[in-house]
Design a protein around this motif. Sequence first.
Motif, mmCIF file in Angstrom:
data_model
loop_
_atom_site.group_PDB
_atom_site.id
_atom_site.type_symbol
_atom_site.label_atom_id
_atom_site.label_comp_id
_atom_site.label_asym_id
_atom_site.label_seq_id
_atom_site.Cartn_x
_atom_site.Cartn_y
_atom_site.Cartn_z
ATOM 1 N N LYS A 46 -28.101 -2.223 26.140
ATOM 2 C CA LYS A 46 -27.851 -2.694 27.471
ATOM 3 C C LYS A 46 -26.743 -3.625 27.524
ATOM 4 C CE LYS A 46 -30.091 -4.718 31.673
ATOM 5 N NZ LYS A 46 -29.286 -5.959 31.972
ATOM 6 N N ARG A 47 -26.696 -4.746 26.423
ATOM 7 C CA ARG A 47 -25.774 -5.697 26.435
ATOM 8 C C ARG A 47 -24.620 -5.032 25.970
ATOM 9 N NH1 ARG A 47 -30.163 -8.179 23.933
ATOM 10 N NH2 ARG A 47 -29.468 -7.717 21.756
ATOM 11 N N LEU A 48 -24.369 -4.138 24.969
ATOM 12 C CA LEU A 48 -23.247 -3.409 24.732
ATOM 13 C C LEU A 48 -22.446 -2.704 25.916
ATOM 14 C CD1 LEU A 48 -21.262 -2.151 22.503
ATOM 15 C CD2 LEU A 48 -22.845 -0.295 22.216
ATOM 16 N N THR A 49 -23.294 -1.886 26.633
ATOM 17 C CA THR A 49 -22.621 -1.161 27.750
ATOM 18 C C THR A 49 -22.297 -1.988 29.165
ATOM 19 O OG1 THR A 49 -24.920 -0.568 28.487
ATOM 20 C CG2 THR A 49 -23.661 1.117 27.192
ATOM 21 N N GLU A 50 -22.795 -3.249 28.835
ATOM 22 C CA GLU A 50 -22.381 -3.873 30.244
ATOM 23 C C GLU A 50 -21.126 -5.091 29.966
ATOM 24 O OE1 GLU A 50 -26.032 -5.884 31.405
ATOM 25 O OE2 GLU A 50 -26.826 -4.239 32.372
ATOM 26 N N LEU A 51 -20.793 -4.913 28.456
ATOM 27 C CA LEU A 51 -19.518 -5.740 28.359
ATOM 28 C C LEU A 51 -18.507 -5.426 29.131
ATOM 29 C CD1 LEU A 51 -19.431 -5.480 24.261
ATOM 30 C CD2 LEU A 51 -19.828 -7.632 25.632
ATOM 31 N N PRO A 52 -17.944 -6.229 29.928
ATOM 32 C CA PRO A 52 -16.878 -5.865 30.818
ATOM 33 C C PRO A 52 -15.845 -4.772 30.394
ATOM 34 C CG PRO A 52 -17.202 -8.090 30.781
ATOM 35 C CD PRO A 52 -17.787 -7.591 29.705
ATOM 36 N N GLU A 53 -15.300 -4.893 29.036
ATOM 37 C CA GLU A 53 -14.152 -3.967 28.623
ATOM 38 C C GLU A 53 -14.944 -2.682 28.253
ATOM 39 O OE1 GLU A 53 -13.455 -8.091 27.385
ATOM 40 O OE2 GLU A 53 -15.289 -6.802 27.307
ATOM 41 N N VAL A 54 -16.295 -2.680 27.951
ATOM 42 C CA VAL A 54 -16.997 -1.432 27.483
ATOM 43 C C VAL A 54 -17.447 -0.745 28.765
ATOM 44 C CG1 VAL A 54 -19.047 -0.500 26.595
ATOM 45 C CG2 VAL A 54 -17.720 -1.908 25.306
ATOM 46 N N SER A 55 -18.004 -1.449 29.898
ATOM 47 C CA SER A 55 -18.240 -0.679 31.217
ATOM 48 C C SER A 55 -17.273 -0.279 31.696
ATOM 49 C CB SER A 55 -18.777 -2.067 31.918
ATOM 50 O OG SER A 55 -19.024 -1.585 33.218
ATOM 51 N N ALA A 56 -15.904 -0.807 31.837
ATOM 52 C CA ALA A 56 -14.595 -0.204 32.292
ATOM 53 C C ALA A 56 -14.089 1.121 31.538
ATOM 54 C CB ALA A 56 -13.543 -1.355 32.405
ATOM 55 N N ALA A 57 -14.851 1.125 30.201
ATOM 56 C CA ALA A 57 -14.104 2.191 29.184
ATOM 57 C C ALA A 57 -15.179 3.495 29.624
ATOM 58 C CB ALA A 57 -14.342 1.888 27.877
ATOM 59 N N SER A 58 -15.840 3.593 30.576
ATOM 60 C CA SER A 58 -16.852 4.728 30.832
ATOM 61 C C SER A 58 -17.922 5.034 29.698
ATOM 62 C CB SER A 58 -16.050 6.168 31.264
ATOM 63 O OG SER A 58 -14.910 5.886 32.267
ATOM 64 N N PRO A 59 -18.704 4.178 29.349
ATOM 65 C CA PRO A 59 -19.599 4.375 28.086
ATOM 66 C C PRO A 59 -20.594 5.629 28.641
ATOM 67 C CG PRO A 59 -20.265 2.720 29.731
ATOM 68 C CD PRO A 59 -18.994 3.122 30.246
ATOM 69 N N ASP A 60 -20.836 6.393 27.455
ATOM 70 C CA ASP A 60 -21.775 7.405 27.652
ATOM 71 C C ASP A 60 -22.765 7.437 26.630
ATOM 72 O OD1 ASP A 60 -22.761 9.908 28.191
ATOM 73 O OD2 ASP A 60 -21.239 11.201 27.431
ATOM 74 N N VAL A 61 -23.893 6.868 26.934
ATOM 75 C CA VAL A 61 -24.720 6.811 25.969
ATOM 76 C C VAL A 61 -25.380 7.942 25.289
ATOM 77 C CG1 VAL A 61 -27.268 5.769 25.386
ATOM 78 C CG2 VAL A 61 -25.568 4.591 26.798
ATOM 79 N N ILE A 62 -25.255 8.532 24.178
ATOM 80 C CA ILE A 62 -25.888 9.630 23.570
ATOM 81 C C ILE A 62 -27.310 9.716 23.156
ATOM 82 C CG2 ILE A 62 -25.289 11.445 21.759
ATOM 83 C CD1 ILE A 62 -23.036 11.115 23.872
ATOM 84 N N TYR A 63 -27.481 8.709 22.655
ATOM 85 C CA TYR A 63 -28.910 8.415 22.039
ATOM 86 C C TYR A 63 -29.116 6.928 21.906
ATOM 87 C CZ TYR A 63 -32.865 9.295 18.744
ATOM 88 O OH TYR A 63 -34.081 9.311 17.960
ATOM 89 N N CYS A 64 -30.477 6.619 22.048
ATOM 90 C CA CYS A 64 -30.714 5.239 21.852
ATOM 91 C C CYS A 64 -32.298 5.040 21.561
ATOM 92 C CB CYS A 64 -30.555 4.182 22.978
ATOM 93 S SG CYS A 64 -31.059 2.480 22.758
ATOM 94 N N SER A 65 -32.763 5.214 20.209
ATOM 95 C CA SER A 65 -34.257 5.271 20.048
ATOM 96 C C SER A 65 -34.398 5.135 18.766
ATOM 97 C CB SER A 65 -34.751 6.745 20.459
ATOM 98 O OG SER A 65 -36.188 6.665 20.324
ATOM 99 N N GLY A 66 -35.492 4.724 18.265
ATOM 100 C CA GLY A 66 -35.846 4.562 16.804
ATOM 101 C C GLY A 66 -34.972 3.771 15.998
ATOM 102 N N GLY A 67 -34.374 2.662 16.542
ATOM 103 C CA GLY A 67 -33.515 1.980 15.562
ATOM 104 C C GLY A 67 -32.182 2.436 15.680
ATOM 105 N N LYS A 68 -31.829 3.418 16.245
ATOM 106 C CA LYS A 68 -30.530 3.946 16.420
ATOM 107 C C LYS A 68 -29.891 4.068 17.745
ATOM 108 C CE LYS A 68 -30.701 5.529 12.096
ATOM 109 N NZ LYS A 68 -29.739 5.158 10.737
ATOM 110 N N LEU A 69 -28.454 3.938 17.642
ATOM 111 C CA LEU A 69 -27.940 3.828 18.857
ATOM 112 C C LEU A 69 -26.478 4.549 18.794
ATOM 113 C CD1 LEU A 69 -26.950 2.722 21.997
ATOM 114 C CD2 LEU A 69 -26.394 0.652 20.418
ATOM 115 N N TYR A 70 -26.092 5.526 19.508
ATOM 116 C CA TYR A 70 -25.055 6.199 19.739
ATOM 117 C C TYR A 70 -24.202 6.173 21.046
ATOM 118 C CZ TYR A 70 -26.508 7.780 15.211
ATOM 119 O OH TYR A 70 -26.807 7.827 13.908
#
Length: 498
Positions: A46-70
């Motif tokens: 959540k913190r990553l994708t809500e960074l203004p620079e990242v939010s403006a860069a069309s983030p697409d969360v592929i996976y977030c579970s079990g200690g992994k995030l892509y």
Amino acid sequence: MYDKLFVGGDLSGIQKFLYNITSKKAAVSLKGRSFYLRQYMDGVCKRLTELPEVSAASPDVIYCSGGKLYVIIQNSPQTQEALASFTKREKSEIWKEHRGQLSINISWVPFSENADGSINANGCERQPLGFLWQCMTEDFARQKNQKFLEEIRDNYDDFFEIIPVGGKPKVCAVTGIESPDCVSFYYKDENLLVLPSVKQQIELGEELRKKDDFLTFEDYAAGSYLGILRMDVDGLGKLFANGFPTIAEYKAFSNHLDAYFTSKEDHVSNLQRIQQKDDYRTHLNIIYAGGDDIFVVGRWDKVIDFAAEVRNDFVKYVGKEGVSLSGGVAIVPPKFPIAKAAEMAGEAEDAAKEYEYKGKPKNAFCMFGQTVSWQDEFEYVEQYKNEFVDLIMHMDMPRSILHKIMSYAAIAARNERDKKKGKPENFSYIWHSAYYLTRVIERQNKNTAVVEFCKRLRDRELYGKIANFRLMALAARWAELTIRLNQILKEKNDLSRN
């Protein structure tokens, strides 16, 4: 020009953090820690994708579970600069909070896609999509080998701060960690000394207990033994590295996998649905399920049944060749140290991962110190376990048959070890087993079911089939504990009626 970034996050130290716990308040502490880990990684995403620079860069969360995030985002100098600052903050915060028990690795790979679905990255052209995961894995490994590098550079004095010695040390009652930060925590009229984070996890675990109504480990054991189960997916790394031609397919499979293991507010996972069946609901608890890992505690027999049902259900759910679940179970007394039990279950899981059946690795289960393939062998052992239990408890077959078969199997195993050392083979156990079963047949000549069963063992299952001695001994050990458990449960029922 690489127009996209493949961003990854990897939470390191999960196993050590989760299982570094004493028996004191273990059930609620483990449950709280498990939930905390999931909340933490969701928070990073959540913190990553809500960074203004990242939010403006069309983030697409592929996976977030079990200690992994892509996550995939548009590439620019601004997004990379924002990611660098974010990584430094996250690493610093997790160090302050957990002092090395947990750490976070964050990496990103610039890349571009070609019309045919291949990608360009790290100076390499037209690579398969799995190349991104290979690059990410290599960078995670590099970061793990340089763990806390920035913290040491930026906060050298804090990192190597001398802990004062003297007086009565404060030791956390749950983790056993000595720390001056330990606080008093009143729990059910008992004054515990715990780390602040542990206090938070116990409180969280108690909230979850009220919601999920899970029991203490001793209650689950029901006067018998606990089963500590650890399982994870076979072939997942290979599948992610080589298995999908497009990012959309990666994302679809990741979501599909997450839906199986992870329950959320608006979704009950397949794993949780199985646990909620009458056979399991009051007998075991899913402590942790994230990514492709499962950690379950409960009455030992129900845990084994649960493992088999989950494996069969998962194979049907995924429907991909070579993707299954391997696992191992440790069977221990209810007051056995949970950290050691988890370690033993992990060793059993490793044995299953190393097992080969008909030339194919993994897809196996380790119980009672023996590993069997889910394909054919487990069902074979389970079938004979059930027959042993039924004939001994209801048809007066001598219980001594269990110990005899286990002793013959031990001789067979020793014979195999001697063979590998070049010593002469000794097949006396085959003749001794045939003689013993013949004597049982003679004594049970009026008991048709027992006679037919012993003839089958003697003439078809054991004679000339050395490998079957191991499987039959495993069935005998399983049956022995099942009979003992049934007697305990019967005595409890009789007492409750009176």
